[in-house]
Design a protein around this motif. Structure first.
Motif, PDB file in Angstrom:
ATOM      1  N   ASP A   3     -16.528  -9.466  23.448  1.00 46.29           N
ATOM      2  CA  ASP A   3     -15.417  -9.848  22.178  1.00 46.29           C
ATOM      3  C   ASP A   3     -15.990  -9.080  21.008  1.00 46.29           C
ATOM      4  N   VAL A   4     -15.018  -8.791  19.989  1.00 40.67           N
ATOM      5  CA  VAL A   4     -15.048  -7.849  18.954  1.00 40.67           C
ATOM      6  C   VAL A   4     -15.798  -8.607  17.869  1.00 40.67           C
ATOM      7  N   ASN A   5     -15.598  -9.890  17.745  1.00 40.64           N
ATOM      8  CA  ASN A   5     -16.496 -10.903  16.808  1.00 40.64           C
ATOM      9  C   ASN A   5     -17.880 -11.006  17.170  1.00 40.64           C
ATOM     10  N   SER A   6     -18.145 -10.958  18.472  1.00 38.85           N
ATOM     11  CA  SER A   6     -19.555 -11.194  18.971  1.00 38.85           C
ATOM     12  C   SER A   6     -20.286  -9.949  18.482  1.00 38.85           C
ATOM     13  N   ARG A   7     -19.888  -8.780  18.685  1.00 32.39           N
ATOM     14  CA  ARG A   7     -20.391  -7.615  18.550  1.00 32.39           C
ATOM     15  C   ARG A   7     -20.418  -7.190  16.772  1.00 32.39           C
ATOM     16  N   ARG A   8     -19.426  -7.798  16.237  1.00 33.25           N
ATOM     17  CA  ARG A   8     -19.519  -7.608  14.818  1.00 33.25           C
ATOM     18  C   ARG A   8     -20.556  -8.474  14.091  1.00 33.25           C
ATOM     19  N   ARG A   9     -20.806  -9.857  14.826  1.00 38.47           N
ATOM     20  CA  ARG A   9     -21.793 -10.492  14.292  1.00 38.47           C
ATOM     21  C   ARG A   9     -22.967 -10.065  14.485  1.00 38.47           C
ATOM     22  N   VAL A  10     -23.355  -9.345  15.865  1.00 41.51           N
ATOM     23  CA  VAL A  10     -24.759  -8.760  16.241  1.00 41.51           C
ATOM     24  C   VAL A  10     -25.086  -7.548  15.189  1.00 41.51           C
ATOM     25  N   ALA A  11     -23.994  -6.620  14.963  1.00 36.70           N
ATOM     26  CA  ALA A  11     -24.255  -5.528  13.914  1.00 36.70           C
ATOM     27  C   ALA A  11     -24.591  -5.842  12.656  1.00 36.70           C
ATOM     28  N   ASP A  12     -24.065  -7.108  12.187  1.00 39.90           N
ATOM     29  CA  ASP A  12     -24.411  -7.485  11.120  1.00 39.90           C
ATOM     30  C   ASP A  12     -25.927  -8.091  10.869  1.00 39.90           C
ATOM     31  N   HIS A  13     -26.213  -8.802  11.858  1.00 42.48           N
ATOM     32  CA  HIS A  13     -27.495  -9.301  12.047  1.00 42.48           C
ATOM     33  C   HIS A  13     -28.285  -8.078  11.979  1.00 42.48           C
ATOM     34  N   GLU A  58     -30.007  -2.984  -0.700  1.00 39.60           N
ATOM     35  CA  GLU A  58     -30.564  -4.317  -1.187  1.00 39.60           C
ATOM     36  C   GLU A  58     -29.852  -5.378  -0.395  1.00 39.60           C
ATOM     37  N   ASP A  59     -28.731  -4.707   0.183  1.00 42.25           N
ATOM     38  CA  ASP A  59     -28.033  -6.156   1.019  1.00 42.25           C
ATOM     39  C   ASP A  59     -28.306  -6.067   2.349  1.00 42.25           C
ATOM     40  N   GLY A  60     -29.294  -4.949   2.615  1.00 43.55           N
ATOM     41  CA  GLY A  60     -30.082  -4.929   4.058  1.00 43.55           C
ATOM     42  C   GLY A  60     -29.367  -3.731   4.891  1.00 43.55           C
ATOM     43  N   ARG A  61     -28.509  -3.000   4.304  1.00 44.18           N
ATOM     44  CA  ARG A  61     -27.795  -1.988   5.183  1.00 44.18           C
ATOM     45  C   ARG A  61     -28.525  -0.653   4.678  1.00 44.18           C
ATOM     46  N   ALA A  62     -29.286  -0.267   5.714  1.00 42.51           N
ATOM     47  CA  ALA A  62     -30.375   0.823   5.183  1.00 42.51           C
ATOM     48  C   ALA A  62     -30.137   1.866   6.772  1.00 42.51           C
ATOM     49  N   ASP A  87     -26.472   1.968  22.896  1.00 45.42           N
ATOM     50  CA  ASP A  87     -27.019   1.027  24.286  1.00 45.42           C
ATOM     51  C   ASP A  87     -27.391  -0.294  23.534  1.00 45.42           C
ATOM     52  N   LEU A  88     -26.791  -1.494  23.569  1.00 46.30           N
ATOM     53  CA  LEU A  88     -27.170  -2.523  22.794  1.00 46.30           C
ATOM     54  C   LEU A  88     -28.517  -2.934  23.363  1.00 46.30           C
ATOM     55  N   GLY A  89     -28.691  -2.944  24.725  1.00 47.07           N
ATOM     56  CA  GLY A  89     -29.862  -3.525  25.303  1.00 47.07           C
ATOM     57  C   GLY A  89     -31.030  -2.613  24.351  1.00 47.07           C
ATOM     58  N   LEU A 105     -21.670  -0.333  17.511  1.00 53.23           N
ATOM     59  CA  LEU A 105     -21.369  -1.226  18.569  1.00 53.23           C
ATOM     60  C   LEU A 105     -19.966  -1.176  19.070  1.00 53.23           C
ATOM     61  N   GLY A 106     -19.162  -0.128  18.738  1.00 50.41           N
ATOM     62  CA  GLY A 106     -17.857  -0.075  19.261  1.00 50.41           C
ATOM     63  C   GLY A 106     -16.838  -0.886  18.445  1.00 50.41           C
ATOM     64  N   VAL A 107     -17.328  -1.270  17.311  1.00 50.00           N
ATOM     65  CA  VAL A 107     -16.306  -2.012  16.351  1.00 50.00           C
ATOM     66  C   VAL A 107     -15.748  -1.314  15.138  1.00 50.00           C
ATOM     67  N   THR A 108     -14.548  -1.155  14.997  1.00 52.23           N
ATOM     68  CA  THR A 108     -13.945  -0.411  13.871  1.00 52.23           C
ATOM     69  C   THR A 108     -13.134  -1.274  13.038  1.00 52.23           C
ATOM     70  N   ASP A 109     -13.479  -1.466  11.808  1.00 52.96           N
ATOM     71  CA  ASP A 109     -12.938  -2.501  10.839  1.00 52.96           C
ATOM     72  C   ASP A 109     -12.873  -1.801   9.443  1.00 52.96           C
ATOM     73  N   PRO A 110     -11.952  -2.381   8.552  1.00 52.65           N
ATOM     74  CA  PRO A 110     -11.794  -1.662   7.079  1.00 52.65           C
ATOM     75  C   PRO A 110     -13.437  -1.507   6.458  1.00 52.65           C
ATOM     76  N   ALA A 111     -13.980  -2.388   6.670  1.00 54.50           N
ATOM     77  CA  ALA A 111     -15.472  -2.504   5.793  1.00 54.50           C
ATOM     78  C   ALA A 111     -15.998  -1.059   6.284  1.00 54.50           C
ATOM     79  N   ASP A 112     -16.115  -1.068   7.555  1.00 53.27           N
ATOM     80  CA  ASP A 112     -16.810   0.276   8.099  1.00 53.27           C
ATOM     81  C   ASP A 112     -16.069   1.595   7.693  1.00 53.27           C
ATOM     82  N   THR A 113     -14.747   1.565   7.842  1.00 47.68           N
ATOM     83  CA  THR A 113     -13.925   2.722   7.408  1.00 47.68           C
ATOM     84  C   THR A 113     -14.230   3.056   5.901  1.00 47.68           C
ATOM     85  N   ASP A 114     -14.544   1.977   5.100  1.00 45.82           N
ATOM     86  CA  ASP A 114     -14.802   2.265   3.792  1.00 45.82           C
ATOM     87  C   ASP A 114     -16.301   2.781   3.583  1.00 45.82           C
ATOM     88  N   HIS A 115     -16.908   2.358   4.437  1.00 42.72           N
ATOM     89  CA  HIS A 115     -18.409   2.966   4.131  1.00 42.72           C
ATOM     90  C   HIS A 115     -18.635   4.239   4.861  1.00 42.72           C
TER      91      HIS A 115
END
Length: 391
Positions: free
Chosen positions: A77-87, A147-151, A35-37, A95-105
């Protein structure tokens, strides 16, 4: 300037604290909803910011953030959700975004879980050096992600286990003067584990850290950590895993009363809990002998030395070395130089084959002043191991 530096330090501490909050049970429940909210409100709470500030960070106005939190607007839109997830330092799939980086994770997490398990098997099989070689790159990769903030919670959990495994494996392969390094890594694991508020996980890491502190001769701290582990132990198996290590630490500290109490508790569980490479009559026999000698009851140890119980489970190879050295010390106190020599000769062979420098150092102390030829052989074997480690 000092005020500026203090401000940066405070900001860094605050950021670290907020980052840790994603690994808490409360955060886990919120993130699991997707739930994004709710996620945005939690993010603002842990950072102490209002909707206007979050909007500025994300490129939206305060009103839009309010609508998102109330569920009256969505990010389609996917780009907005990806930007929010990154922040927010969250994996995009939350947030419902699947991309190569997340698959690698996700692949990295699966690989990491396997690496930790296989490293533990290798260590228990007498291949601690291989365990260290497997865990070093995994720990480095996970630490870089944090260290990159991905905790993310699963990353922190895996990092704690990998650090603990690395510390324990290092505790097998390092000489005594460097065993504080092993305790350092288990301490770094403990810093994470306690954040999870999981008694079983905290007990496991406290137990490993306490044992490495004992080996590094920080005996009072070792007893304290192991008593904490015992207090958290959620079941019979956890108690059974902790009691032998606490007995060893109590003996090393010279606390005979605590040692006797813990040994009795451990023996009372032998018919109730599953036997492991650490918790079994064979291992407890060695722990009892060493503790009796350390608490000035060598005569009792001498009476018990030649009547070891049969192994009821597979014993880790390093335990044979530990047993040989302990028995040799007891036999020397009984005046049995021949028996002691035989035990130490076997210990040197095994410690050399398994690359256990601190066990060779135990042999040196045992043989010193009594068996000069054994002392010389152990010293040569230790020099060879040190040369290999330096290379």
């Amino acid at each position: 300037m000092a005020g500026h530096d203090q401000g940066l330090l405070t900001q860094r501490r605050s950021s670290t604290h907020a980052m840790w909050r994603w690994a808490t049970p409360q955060a886990q429940r919120i993130v699991a909803t997707g739930d994004l909210g709710k996620i945005l409100r939690f993010h603002r709470a842990i950072h102490g910011i209002n909707q206007a500030t979050l909007g500025e960070d994300l490129g939206y106005d305060k009103t839009y953030i309010s609508l998102l939190e109330l569920g009256k607007r969505t990010l389609d839109d996917v780009n907005s959700r990806r930007r929010v997830a990154d922040h927010l330092h969250l994996p995009p799939h939350i947030l419902g975004v699947t991309d190569p980086a997340d698959t690698d994770h996700r692949s990295m997490l699966q690989f990491g879980e396997s690496t930790v398990r296989l490293a533990e098997i290798a260590r228990q099989s007498g291949h601690a050096t291989e365990a260290v070689a497997e865990l070093w790159p995994l720990v480095a990769r996970l630490e870089a992600r944090v260290e990159d903030g991905r905790a993310e919670r699963e990353v922190m959990h895996l990092l704690a286990r990998a650090r603990a495994g690395l510390g324990v494996a290092l505790g097998n392969v390092l000489p005594e003067e460097r065993l504080s390094t092993a305790a350092h890594w288990t301490a770094k694991s403990l810093n994470i584990a306690l954040q999870f508020e999981d008694p079983h996980f905290s007990c496991d890491v406290l137990r490993m850290h306490g044992n490495e502190l004992r080996k590094a001769r920080l005996r009072g701290a070792a007893v304290a950590r192991l008593q904490h582990a015992l207090a958290l132990a959620p079941g019979l198996d956890s108690h059974a895993a902790t009691l032998p290590l606490l007995a060893r630490a109590a003996g090393a500290l010279g606390d005979g009363a605590l040692f006797d109490t813990v040994i009795r508790q451990a023996e009372a569980l032998l018919d109730q809990a599953d036997h492991t490479s650490l918790f079994n009559p064979y291992a407890l026999h060695e722990i009892r002998l060493r503790g009796l000698v350390a608490t000035d009851r060598a005569a009792t140890a001498i009476r018990l030395a030649d009547d070891p119980p049969a192994a009821t489970t597979t014993v880790a190879p390093q335990w044979h070395v530990i047993q040989f050295v302990t028995i040799a010390g007891v036999r020397l106190r009984a005046g049995d130089r021949t028996g002691s020599r035989e035990s130490l000769e076997a210990a040197i062979r095994e410690a050399s084959a398994q690359r256990l420098p601190h066990q060779l150092q135990r042999i040196l102390r045992t043989a010193s002043g009594h068996l000069p030829d054994i002392h010389a052989d152990a010293e040569q074997a230790l020099d060879r191991l040190r040369q290999e480690m330096a290379a």
